[in-house]
Each structure stands twice: as structure tokens, then as C-alpha cells.
Design a protein around this motif. Structure first.
Motif, PDB file in Angstrom:
ATOM      1  N   ALA A   1       0.815  -1.210   0.000  1.00  0.00           N
ATOM      2  CA  ALA A   1       0.000   0.000   0.000  1.00  0.00           C
ATOM      3  C   ALA A   1       0.850   1.262   0.000  1.00  0.00           C
ATOM      4  CB  ALA A   1      -0.927   0.004   1.215  1.00  0.00           C
ATOM      5  N   LEU A   2       2.090   1.125   0.486  1.00  0.00           N
ATOM      6  CA  LEU A   2       2.983   2.282   0.508  1.00  0.00           C
ATOM      7  C   LEU A   2       3.217   2.832  -0.897  1.00  0.00           C
ATOM      8  CD1 LEU A   2       4.706   4.004   2.376  1.00  0.00           C
ATOM      9  CD2 LEU A   2       6.483   2.251   2.261  1.00  0.00           C
ATOM     10  N   ILE A   3       3.249   1.930  -1.862  1.00  0.00           N
ATOM     11  CA  ILE A   3       3.495   2.336  -3.246  1.00  0.00           C
ATOM     12  C   ILE A   3       2.277   3.063  -3.812  1.00  0.00           C
ATOM     13  CG2 ILE A   3       4.066   1.490  -5.552  1.00  0.00           C
ATOM     14  CD1 ILE A   3       6.322   1.289  -3.508  1.00  0.00           C
ATOM     15  N   ASP A   4       1.083   2.616  -3.447  1.00  0.00           N
ATOM     16  CA  ASP A   4      -0.134   3.308  -3.877  1.00  0.00           C
ATOM     17  C   ASP A   4      -0.125   4.745  -3.365  1.00  0.00           C
ATOM     18  OD1 ASP A   4      -0.453   0.467  -3.719  1.00  0.00           O
ATOM     19  OD2 ASP A   4      -2.611   0.684  -3.992  1.00  0.00           O
ATOM     20  N   ALA A   5       0.215   4.851  -2.078  1.00  0.00           N
ATOM     21  CA  ALA A   5       0.190   6.172  -1.450  1.00  0.00           C
ATOM     22  C   ALA A   5       1.238   7.087  -2.075  1.00  0.00           C
ATOM     23  CB  ALA A   5       0.423   6.042   0.053  1.00  0.00           C
ATOM     24  N   GLU A   6       2.412   6.533  -2.338  1.00  0.00           N
ATOM     25  CA  GLU A   6       3.463   7.338  -2.976  1.00  0.00           C
ATOM     26  C   GLU A   6       3.009   7.825  -4.350  1.00  0.00           C
ATOM     27  OE1 GLU A   6       6.735   5.276  -4.655  1.00  0.00           O
ATOM     28  OE2 GLU A   6       8.140   6.945  -4.410  1.00  0.00           O
ATOM     29  N   ALA A   7       2.349   6.941  -5.099  1.00  0.00           N
ATOM     30  CA  ALA A   7       1.893   7.308  -6.444  1.00  0.00           C
ATOM     31  C   ALA A   7       0.914   8.477  -6.382  1.00  0.00           C
ATOM     32  CB  ALA A   7       1.247   6.100  -7.131  1.00  0.00           C
ATOM     33  N   ILE A   8      -0.019   8.397  -5.429  1.00  0.00           N
ATOM     34  CA  ILE A   8      -1.003   9.478  -5.289  1.00  0.00           C
ATOM     35  C   ILE A   8      -0.305  10.774  -4.892  1.00  0.00           C
ATOM     36  CG2 ILE A   8      -2.973  10.272  -3.930  1.00  0.00           C
ATOM     37  CD1 ILE A   8      -3.776   7.267  -3.684  1.00  0.00           C
ATOM     38  N   ALA A   9       0.627  10.669  -3.966  1.00  0.00           N
ATOM     39  CA  ALA A   9       1.339  11.863  -3.510  1.00  0.00           C
ATOM     40  C   ALA A   9       2.120  12.508  -4.650  1.00  0.00           C
ATOM     41  CB  ALA A   9       2.282  11.497  -2.361  1.00  0.00           C
ATOM     42  N   LEU A  10       2.722  11.685  -5.508  1.00  0.00           N
ATOM     43  CA  LEU A  10       3.486  12.222  -6.631  1.00  0.00           C
ATOM     44  C   LEU A  10       2.575  12.922  -7.630  1.00  0.00           C
ATOM     45  CD1 LEU A  10       6.063   9.378  -7.338  1.00  0.00           C
ATOM     46  CD2 LEU A  10       6.578  11.729  -6.643  1.00  0.00           C
ATOM     47  N   MET A  11       1.417  12.328  -7.876  1.00  0.00           N
ATOM     48  CA  MET A  11       0.480  12.927  -8.831  1.00  0.00           C
ATOM     49  C   MET A  11       0.056  14.309  -8.340  1.00  0.00           C
ATOM     50  SD  MET A  11      -3.087  11.238 -10.122  1.00  0.00           S
ATOM     51  CE  MET A  11      -3.858  11.672 -11.678  1.00  0.00           C
ATOM     52  N   VAL A  12      -0.240  14.392  -7.051  1.00  0.00           N
ATOM     53  CA  VAL A  12      -0.634  15.673  -6.464  1.00  0.00           C
ATOM     54  C   VAL A  12       0.525  16.661  -6.530  1.00  0.00           C
ATOM     55  CG1 VAL A  12      -1.277  16.801  -4.304  1.00  0.00           C
ATOM     56  CG2 VAL A  12      -2.397  14.661  -4.978  1.00  0.00           C
ATOM     57  N   GLU A  13       1.729  16.162  -6.270  1.00  0.00           N
ATOM     58  CA  GLU A  13       2.879  17.069  -6.270  1.00  0.00           C
ATOM     59  C   GLU A  13       3.109  17.676  -7.657  1.00  0.00           C
ATOM     60  OE1 GLU A  13       6.540  15.392  -4.855  1.00  0.00           O
ATOM     61  OE2 GLU A  13       7.646  17.239  -5.288  1.00  0.00           O
ATOM     62  N   VAL A  14       2.916  16.870  -8.694  1.00  0.00           N
ATOM     63  CA  VAL A  14       3.133  17.397 -10.049  1.00  0.00           C
ATOM     64  C   VAL A  14       2.191  18.570 -10.326  1.00  0.00           C
ATOM     65  CG1 VAL A  14       2.952  16.904 -12.509  1.00  0.00           C
ATOM     66  CG2 VAL A  14       4.058  15.252 -11.000  1.00  0.00           C
TER      67      VAL A  14
ATOM     68  N   ALA B   1      -7.226  21.398  -7.379  1.00  0.00           N
ATOM     69  CA  ALA B   1      -7.396  19.979  -7.708  1.00  0.00           C
ATOM     70  C   ALA B   1      -7.644  19.161  -6.437  1.00  0.00           C
ATOM     71  CB  ALA B   1      -6.156  19.453  -8.430  1.00  0.00           C
ATOM     72  N   ARG B   2      -8.577  18.222  -6.519  1.00  0.00           N
ATOM     73  CA  ARG B   2      -8.889  17.368  -5.370  1.00  0.00           C
ATOM     74  C   ARG B   2      -8.794  15.904  -5.760  1.00  0.00           C
ATOM     75  NH1 ARG B   2      -8.348  18.761  -0.475  1.00  0.00           N
ATOM     76  NH2 ARG B   2      -9.811  17.120   0.127  1.00  0.00           N
ATOM     77  N   VAL B   3      -8.233  15.111  -4.875  1.00  0.00           N
ATOM     78  CA  VAL B   3      -8.187  13.665  -5.071  1.00  0.00           C
ATOM     79  C   VAL B   3      -9.482  13.063  -4.542  1.00  0.00           C
ATOM     80  CG1 VAL B   3      -7.045  11.520  -4.417  1.00  0.00           C
ATOM     81  CG2 VAL B   3      -5.678  13.566  -4.890  1.00  0.00           C
TER      82      VAL B   3
ATOM     83  N   GLN C   1      -4.435   1.066   4.980  1.00  0.00           N
ATOM     84  CA  GLN C   1      -3.027   1.451   4.976  1.00  0.00           C
ATOM     85  C   GLN C   1      -2.769   2.643   4.053  1.00  0.00           C
ATOM     86  OE1 GLN C   1       0.003  -1.663   4.576  1.00  0.00           O
ATOM     87  NE2 GLN C   1      -1.583  -3.153   5.085  1.00  0.00           N
ATOM     88  N   VAL C   2      -3.357   2.592   2.856  1.00  0.00           N
ATOM     89  CA  VAL C   2      -3.166   3.696   1.907  1.00  0.00           C
ATOM     90  C   VAL C   2      -3.604   5.007   2.543  1.00  0.00           C
ATOM     91  CG1 VAL C   2      -3.893   4.685  -0.302  1.00  0.00           C
ATOM     92  CG2 VAL C   2      -3.390   2.238  -0.141  1.00  0.00           C
ATOM     93  N   ARG C   3      -4.795   4.975   3.151  1.00  0.00           N
ATOM     94  CA  ARG C   3      -5.318   6.188   3.765  1.00  0.00           C
ATOM     95  C   ARG C   3      -4.443   6.639   4.926  1.00  0.00           C
ATOM     96  NH1 ARG C   3     -11.409   5.318   5.244  1.00  0.00           N
ATOM     97  NH2 ARG C   3     -11.070   7.477   5.921  1.00  0.00           N
ATOM     98  N   GLY C   4      -3.928   5.668   5.663  1.00  0.00           N
ATOM     99  CA  GLY C   4      -3.070   5.998   6.796  1.00  0.00           C
ATOM    100  C   GLY C   4      -1.820   6.755   6.352  1.00  0.00           C
ATOM    101  N   TYR C   5      -1.190   6.288   5.284  1.00  0.00           N
ATOM    102  CA  TYR C   5       0.001   6.980   4.791  1.00  0.00           C
ATOM    103  C   TYR C   5      -0.342   8.391   4.331  1.00  0.00           C
ATOM    104  CZ  TYR C   5       2.437   2.471   4.832  1.00  0.00           C
ATOM    105  OH  TYR C   5       3.021   1.295   5.210  1.00  0.00           O
ATOM    106  N   LEU C   6      -1.406   8.509   3.551  1.00  0.00           N
ATOM    107  CA  LEU C   6      -1.773   9.832   3.012  1.00  0.00           C
ATOM    108  C   LEU C   6      -2.067  10.798   4.158  1.00  0.00           C
ATOM    109  CD1 LEU C   6      -4.008   8.819  -0.029  1.00  0.00           C
ATOM    110  CD2 LEU C   6      -1.639   9.620  -0.064  1.00  0.00           C
ATOM    111  N   ASP C   7      -2.792  10.310   5.167  1.00  0.00           N
ATOM    112  CA  ASP C   7      -3.098  11.161   6.318  1.00  0.00           C
ATOM    113  C   ASP C   7      -1.807  11.594   7.011  1.00  0.00           C
ATOM    114  OD1 ASP C   7      -5.770  10.882   5.798  1.00  0.00           O
ATOM    115  OD2 ASP C   7      -6.078   9.235   7.223  1.00  0.00           O
ATOM    116  N   ALA C   8      -0.904  10.644   7.179  1.00  0.00           N
ATOM    117  CA  ALA C   8       0.343  10.944   7.885  1.00  0.00           C
ATOM    118  C   ALA C   8       1.182  11.950   7.117  1.00  0.00           C
ATOM    119  CB  ALA C   8       1.140   9.656   8.104  1.00  0.00           C
ATOM    120  N   TRP C   9       1.130  11.880   5.792  1.00  0.00           N
ATOM    121  CA  TRP C   9       1.953  12.780   4.969  1.00  0.00           C
ATOM    122  C   TRP C   9       1.268  14.121   4.701  1.00  0.00           C
ATOM    123  CZ3 TRP C   9       2.903   8.598   0.647  1.00  0.00           C
ATOM    124  CH2 TRP C   9       3.646   7.539   1.205  1.00  0.00           C
ATOM    125  N   GLY C  10       0.019  14.216   5.108  1.00  0.00           N
ATOM    126  CA  GLY C  10      -0.692  15.462   4.848  1.00  0.00           C
ATOM    127  C   GLY C  10      -1.142  15.626   3.410  1.00  0.00           C
ATOM    128  N   VAL C  11      -1.331  14.515   2.713  1.00  0.00           N
ATOM    129  CA  VAL C  11      -1.860  14.581   1.350  1.00  0.00           C
ATOM    130  C   VAL C  11      -3.387  14.535   1.437  1.00  0.00           C
ATOM    131  CG1 VAL C  11      -1.964  13.458  -0.901  1.00  0.00           C
ATOM    132  CG2 VAL C  11       0.180  13.463   0.397  1.00  0.00           C
TER     133      VAL C  11
END
Length: 435
Positions: free
Chosen positions: A152-165, A174-176, A254-264
RNA sequence: GUGGGUUUAGCUCAGUUGGUUAGAGCGCCGCUCUGUGGAAGCGGAGGCCGGGGGUUCAAGUCCCCUAAUCCACCCCA
């Protein structure tokens, strides 16, 4: 008009090419804005370890059909097929990037690279759609895929990268929208539940949803029909998330947990449905109000089943893509100006026809260290600066008989107006000094 | 595939109830201006009025067909 580009295509012109600098070319046809988007994506994605991959823009018809899925609209009515003489199943102009990338991964044995393998690409995609705002027959995507890991860490990273771009480009609105479509068994259970729920009320469904009930019941949930939405509320239809199996539910948490922790930031959206058949578990879309009816800039998800579907081994993967045209529409809606190609550092012109060759020679010399343009014909002194200004040059240089005789140029900084005589031998070094 | 709007100069648009050689602003080219730019003035180029057919003495203008484009549905980026 005799000359006309094919329906649903666009020319990407140099920025400002409609003539004046104040009036930009149409926002969705600026070649330099396009390049800025792909360059920004490249910078961010390669920092994260992604490697560039380019695959053909046409693929075997069978690959596209199996990769995208036979029940999708893309395969049913939106494919550009390529015919030629010969005994062959045909080719298809790619409607999306993932199938070709997974094909290349399998064909070239990329699984021996360190896992997960992060890949990115950009380029044209083709769908034989009817045209409207943000919807073209040839459009362009930036595409990011991570192959080989189910975590799930990879899913979360992918979403975070998309938002960062998109945020790096300056986009704020833009909203996820994040959801999970579960594993195939979960979806089957859920579709069964939806059919059981709606079938007794079949006659109350909109015509479109009557169709959806058979083909893809989850689509009923995000119907634009008010009567459908009223019925959904009345029946208290439960969301897909209630039907996730233990594995898929844990993954999603897990995906949601990472995003929440990273502030995405993201909005939980249980009605997320992906258009392509190969998605599993995590699914998301990136939305922006400026882009038109569907409002989607892009989308992504996990597609652990695709590799096997194409005839390879089971290989987990997750990826996303966004439409560059749609992103430019959204940026335009927010009034964000993207940089365009800078003017030359130097514009040089001769005052007499016998010195035009010398002007060009000096421009060629300067190009060893900076951008330089020259006038192909002699100009009057006033016009040297006028032409330099039009090209947005930083410096203008002119060569008259005195300069030619002494091996120098008259050099003027167009912004602050300072002027020097500079020996041609010293010109490159002079231009590099901070001004 | 369906419904509605639009189409006149490179761009943004005017164009009377059908009536001589179709206009404006911006942009483009030139001149005022043969040693100093952004301004101003003057001049110029650029249009089969999206394409085809029809009505009429006469069509940019009215009718039909067609294409493109824009918005929306389906659906997707």
C-alpha cells in the motif's frame, strides 16, 4: 476551408504566435506550455526514481482489447484501428498508456530490474470520441506506473506524486477522490447486491441506468439523473467500501493511513468507478472544476490483474495518468501563466549589407555560450532595437563600419539601457557576466 | 450515437427590412526615421463571408444539405 486538421485534434503552436505578446494563443494549443508540463513531471518523477519509457503509439489490436477490457466504451466504440494490406489482426492507436508499458515490461524482461520498477512516459493517446470541452480524439497524457510491488505504501506514494506534479505547476483547486473497488470477488459480490437491490425498481431507473444495471451496475451510483439519485437515497444503497474483503479493506486502510500521515489531502468517494477493466483495490481520480462536464484531470489505480490478463505472470502494479490538455484548461481557469520560451540573450544586426555575414558569424560565436539571433539583412539603427525588442532579447548589438573596422560591436542592454563597445573577442565572456 | 449554439481578414468582432467595389480594432509590411528600441501619425498587404445546392432581378443576410467548432448527454484523460 480546404485545409483543416482532423476532427478532435489540435495544433500545438509556439506560445504567443497569434502575433502579439499580450494575447496568448488558445490556452490548449501552446506547445511551450505543454513542454513545461512534461518537463515539470519529468523533474518530479525522476527525483522519485522513475525511469523514462517510450512505447509505440500503436499496438496489436488484441493487446489493447485484452488490456483495456472488452466491456469498456473504449473498446466498444472508441478505437482507431489501423488497416493495411496483409494477413494480420490489425493495429490500434493506443487509447491509454498502461497496456503498452506492461507489454514492454514483460517482453523485455524488465522484472530483473530492482523492484518495484518505476516508469513514466508522456505522449499522445487516441479515442474516437465525440468532441467537447477537454475531450479530444488525440490528447496527451503524462503517465506513471510502478510495477512489481503490491504494498500500500506504493499506492500512497503514487497518489502523492500525482498531487505534487499538479501543485508544482501552481494548480490549487485539484482534489483527489479516493476509493477502493476491492478485489474481483468483492466486486462480484457487490454487483450482485446492486442488481438485487435495483431490479425490483427497474422501471424507475433512467434509461441509461437500465443499461448500466446489466453492464456495470456501479455506474448507477454516480448517475447524473436526479431520479436515479433519489432512488439511491430512498433505497439506502450501501457503498462498495462495505463490501471490501479483509485483504482489500486492510490495504485501503493502509493507503489512507500513509496519506493522512503525509498530509496529502483527499476526499473519500465510495462511488469511484474506473473506466478500464483491469483495476483492483485502490482507485482514485483527480478533479478540478474548471475542466468541464466530467471535471477529471486524471485518474489512477492498482491493476494487479493486468499482467496475467495479457498472458504474463501475476505481477502487482499501480499507476496513474493525467490529461495534459485538461491540466492546461484547469491552470488557465485559475489564471496561472506558464513560462514560455525565453528570448535570445543577444540579437545582433549590421547597418550595412556588407556586414550582415559578420553579424551572423558573431552570433554563431556567441552560441557557444548562449542563445543568439541575427538579422539576415541590414537594418537601420532604430530598427535594430525594435527587432531585438520584438524577439524579447536581453541584449541588442549592432555593427556599423566603425565597429567592423575595430573588431567590436556596440552592445546595449535593453532593460536598463546601458551601452558598451565590446571587442568581439571579449563578447562571450562579457555576455555571461551578471548584468 | 443524440440534442442545442456558433462559423465574416492572422486574432477578436461589426455588417440595417436581401440592394453598388464587405468594415473596425489588434497584429503584419512599409514610410516619417542612414547611429539608438517600446510611442505617435500616415500608407499598404491580407476575404470566393466554412463548403455545396436552392429561392430571387439581386444572398454575408432567406431555405436545405454538409463539415468543423463550442456546450451538454453516454463515457472517458
Amino acid at each position: 476551408m480546404a485545409l483543416q486538421r482532423p476532427k478532435g485534434t489540435q495544433d500545438h503552436l509556439p506560445d504567443g504566435s497569434s502575433g502579439s505578446h499580450s494575447k496568448a494563443a488558445r490556452s490548449d494549443t501552446r506547445a511551450e506550455a505543454f513542454a513545461h508540463v512534461t518537463e515539470t513531471a519529468r523533474r518530479i518523477l525522476t527525483r522519485g526514481g522513475a525511469r523514462l519509457i517510450q512505447t509505440p503509439i500503436f499496438e496489436e489490436a488484441d493487446l489493447v482489447r485484452r488490456g483495456v477490457g472488452g466491456s469498456t466504451d473504449i473498446v466498444r466504440k472508441e478505437m482507431f484501428t489501423v488497416h493495411y494490406f496483409g494477413d494480420h489482426g490489425g493495429f490500434i492507436l493506443r487509447p491509454e498508456g498502461t497496456a503498452g508499458i506492461v507489454r514492454a515490461y514483460l517482453e523485455n524482461g524488465l522484472k530483473q530490474w530492482p523492484s518495484p520498477l518505476k516508469l513514466w512516459t508522456h505522449g499522445p493517446m487516441f479515442r474516437a470520441e465525440n468532441v467537447q470541452k477537454g475531450r479530444l480524439r488525440q490528447f496527451h497524457q503524462v503517465d506513471y506506473e510502478v510495477i512489481g510491488v503490491a504494498d500500500a505504501l506504493i499506492d500512497a506514494e503514487a497518489i502523492a506524486l500525482m498531487v505534487e506534479v499538479v501543485q508544482t505547476l501552481g494548480l490549487k483547486g485539484a482534489r483527489v477522490k479516493l476509493g477502493s473497488i476491492g478485489d474481483p470477488a468483492d466486486r462480484e459480490t457487490y454487483n450482485g447486491y446492486l442488481r438485487e437491490t435495483f431490479t425490483p425498481h427497474f422501471e424507475r431507473l433512467s434509461d441509461d441506468s437500465k443499461d448500466r444495471l446489466e453492464r456495470n451496475p456501479m455506474r448507477i451510483l454516480d448517475s447524473k439523473s436526479q431520479t436515479d439519485q433519489a432512488l439511491i437515497a430512498e433505497l439506502g444503497v450501501r457503498p462498495m467500501l462495505d463490501f471490501l474483503g479483509e485483504a482489500a479493506a486492510g490495504h485501503f486502510t493502509q493507503v489512507r493511513g500513509y496519506l493522512d500521515a503525509w498530509g496529502v489531502g483527499y476526499d473519500l468517494d465510495p462511488s469511484i468507478v474506473r473506466g478500464l477493466d483491469y483495476y483492483r483495490r485502490t482507485a482514485w481520480e483527480l478533479h478540478h472544476e474548471g475542466v468541464g462536464a466530467k471535471s477529471a484531470l486524471g485518474g489512477g489505480g492498482r491493476y494487479d490483474g493486468l499482467s496475467a490478463e495479457l498472458g504474463g505472470p501475476e505481477i502487482p502494479a499501480v499507476g496513474w495518468a493525467f490529461g495534459i490538455e485538461r491540466l492546461l484548461i484547469a491552470l488557465d481557469a485559475e489564471g496561472i501563466e506558464l513560462p514560455q520560451q525565453a528570448g535570445p540573450l543577444l540579437f545582433i544586426a549590421a547597418l550595412d549589407p556588407e556586414h550582415t555575414g559578420l553579424a551572423a558569424q558573431i552570433a554563431l560565436q556567441v552560441r557557444a555560450v548562449a542563445s543568439a539571433e541575427f538579422a539576415y539583412r541590414a537594418l537601420k539603427p532604430g530598427n535594430v532595437f525594435k527587432e531585438a525588442e520584438r524577439r524579447r532579447a536581453t541584449y541588442a548589438a549592432l555593427i556599423g563600419s566603425e565597429e567592423a573596422a575595430s573588431g567590436s560591436v556596440t552592445l546595449k542592454h535593453l532593460q536598463n539601457g546601458t551601452q558598451h563597445h565590446v571587442n568581439v573577442n571579449d563578447l562571450n565572456a562579457f555576455l555571461l557576466e551578471p548584468s
